[in-house]
Design a protein around this motif. Sequence first.
Motif, PDB file in Angstrom:
ATOM      1  N   GLY A 123      44.848  33.939  55.643  1.00  0.00           N
ATOM      2  CA  GLY A 123      44.302  32.908  54.773  1.00  0.00           C
ATOM      3  C   GLY A 123      43.243  33.457  53.844  1.00  0.00           C
ATOM      4  N   ASN A 124      42.423  34.339  54.370  1.00  0.00           N
ATOM      5  CA  ASN A 124      41.389  34.968  53.572  1.00  0.00           C
ATOM      6  C   ASN A 124      42.010  35.795  52.445  1.00  0.00           C
ATOM      7  N   SER A 125      43.069  36.533  52.770  1.00  0.00           N
ATOM      8  CA  SER A 125      43.744  37.343  51.764  1.00  0.00           C
ATOM      9  C   SER A 125      44.377  36.485  50.676  1.00  0.00           C
ATOM     10  N   VAL A 126      45.107  35.464  51.085  1.00  0.00           N
ATOM     11  CA  VAL A 126      45.746  34.590  50.098  1.00  0.00           C
ATOM     12  C   VAL A 126      44.697  33.909  49.234  1.00  0.00           C
ATOM     13  N   ALA A 127      43.583  33.486  49.840  1.00  0.00           N
ATOM     14  CA  ALA A 127      42.510  32.851  49.078  1.00  0.00           C
ATOM     15  C   ALA A 127      41.948  33.799  48.027  1.00  0.00           C
ATOM     16  N   ALA A 128      41.745  35.056  48.402  1.00  0.00           N
ATOM     17  CA  ALA A 128      41.177  36.037  47.472  1.00  0.00           C
ATOM     18  C   ALA A 128      42.109  36.289  46.293  1.00  0.00           C
ATOM     19  N   TYR A 129      43.379  36.506  46.569  1.00  0.00           N
ATOM     20  CA  TYR A 129      44.313  36.811  45.492  1.00  0.00           C
ATOM     21  C   TYR A 129      44.612  35.579  44.639  1.00  0.00           C
ATOM     22  N   CYS A 130      44.603  34.413  45.252  1.00  0.00           N
ATOM     23  CA  CYS A 130      44.735  33.193  44.450  1.00  0.00           C
ATOM     24  C   CYS A 130      43.520  33.028  43.539  1.00  0.00           C
ATOM     25  N   GLY A 131      42.345  33.383  44.042  1.00  0.00           N
ATOM     26  CA  GLY A 131      41.155  33.343  43.210  1.00  0.00           C
ATOM     27  C   GLY A 131      41.305  34.248  41.998  1.00  0.00           C
ATOM     28  N   LYS A 132      41.821  35.440  42.229  1.00  0.00           N
ATOM     29  CA  LYS A 132      42.032  36.383  41.118  1.00  0.00           C
ATOM     30  C   LYS A 132      43.078  35.850  40.140  1.00  0.00           C
ATOM     31  N   ALA A 133      44.082  35.168  40.675  1.00  0.00           N
ATOM     32  CA  ALA A 133      45.193  34.693  39.847  1.00  0.00           C
ATOM     33  C   ALA A 133      44.917  33.344  39.184  1.00  0.00           C
ATOM     34  N   GLY A 134      43.842  32.653  39.595  1.00  0.00           N
ATOM     35  CA  GLY A 134      43.565  31.330  39.056  1.00  0.00           C
ATOM     36  C   GLY A 134      44.472  30.256  39.626  1.00  0.00           C
ATOM     37  N   ILE A 135      44.859  30.424  40.872  1.00  0.00           N
ATOM     38  CA  ILE A 135      45.727  29.464  41.561  1.00  0.00           C
ATOM     39  C   ILE A 135      44.895  28.694  42.587  1.00  0.00           C
ATOM     40  N   ALA A 136      44.961  27.371  42.551  1.00  0.00           N
ATOM     41  CA  ALA A 136      44.236  26.553  43.518  1.00  0.00           C
ATOM     42  C   ALA A 136      44.797  26.796  44.913  1.00  0.00           C
ATOM     43  N   CYS A 137      43.920  26.772  45.924  1.00  0.00           N
ATOM     44  CA  CYS A 137      44.332  27.209  47.263  1.00  0.00           C
ATOM     45  C   CYS A 137      43.613  26.412  48.343  1.00  0.00           C
ATOM     46  N   GLU A 138      44.368  25.985  49.360  1.00  0.00           N
ATOM     47  CA  GLU A 138      43.788  25.374  50.560  1.00  0.00           C
ATOM     48  C   GLU A 138      44.328  26.110  51.781  1.00  0.00           C
TER      49      GLU A 138
END
Length: 364
Positions: A123-138
């Motif tokens: 979850g931490n990894s997906v959150a980080a890369y979504c942050g870089k990509a500008g994708i909202a994430c829960e």
Amino acid sequence: MKFICSKCGKSEDVTTRSSHCECGGLWDLDFTPPLFRESDIDRDEWSLFRYRKYLPLMDEGWRNITLGEGLSPVVRFDEHVLLKMDYFMPTLSFKDRGAAVLVAHCKSIGVTEVVQDSSGNAGNSVAAYCGKAGIACEIFVPEGTSPKKIDMIRAHGAKATVVPGSRDHCADVCRAQVEEAGVYYANHVYNPFFYEGTKTYIYEVYEQLHRIPQYLFIPIGNGTLFLGAIKGLEELMRSGVIDKMPQIIGIQSEYCDPLLQSANIGADTPAPVTPQPTLAEGIAIGKPMRGEEILAYTKKYNIRFIQAPEDMILPAREELSRKGIYCEHTTAANYAAYQYYCNVCGQIDDCLLTMCGAGLKSDH
């Protein structure tokens, strides 16, 4: 390149937002990379995308997603053991391998919002890369998850939802949200693009050592590293780079071992278990969704399983720490399992263990 249902064989375009086939089967990826050649590695790219010729990338969008993941060193721990230092990653765990490729795919197909369930690291990894990509994430995490992992998820701009109960119940709650809201399920178990990232673990080991060690100890909860490693090894064998599989030792927690129990009796499906609290929270998966696939590989490649005894985890972590390796408890369980294997079967040499999570993430 298509998704293929693991149960009914139906094909679907990889741009689909469906997390699984309508029959309930999980997607496999119909993708065959070129034969592996070291000369085709882009050594000017300092991330796992140096292997992009062998990855299912749809465009060049990965260039705006990568955080420099991969390229973790192999360190000699003692005369018997090599350590692959995969906590030398942007979010301090090996899950960055899979998240980088999965989120690059999400960006390529226009996904703007994702959900995921995790014991913390994925979850931490997906959150980080979504942050870089500008994708909202829960990210949905089970109660008892390290507060520091939750803090990191939120620091990346994602919403962290703590779910009472077990890791498996957390997954059920998240999947219900996926079905109800129709949001993209960027999950490290369901989505096969994640395994295309974790297979680079094997590419790197081969590039660094020019061989594959005789024994690979791999922790198995949902099997994200295991399935990626198998994929990478099969690709090296198909390419004629290696001529046989190494001996893989699958590691399960003493308090949550559905695959070990099934492998011991030759069963095709994971044994029903009730997970007990364990320091090895990262592999405490009572219902591995790709369990049948893992067990099929177990038979195909004569893979062995070993428990990580609970009372050996903290001493193993202390021993690693005394030699400069400060890892999380689940990672220490890998070394505990190696020690236990040697106690039961005798000393073995040329062993590779993954150091998959950093120590500060689980100090709680």
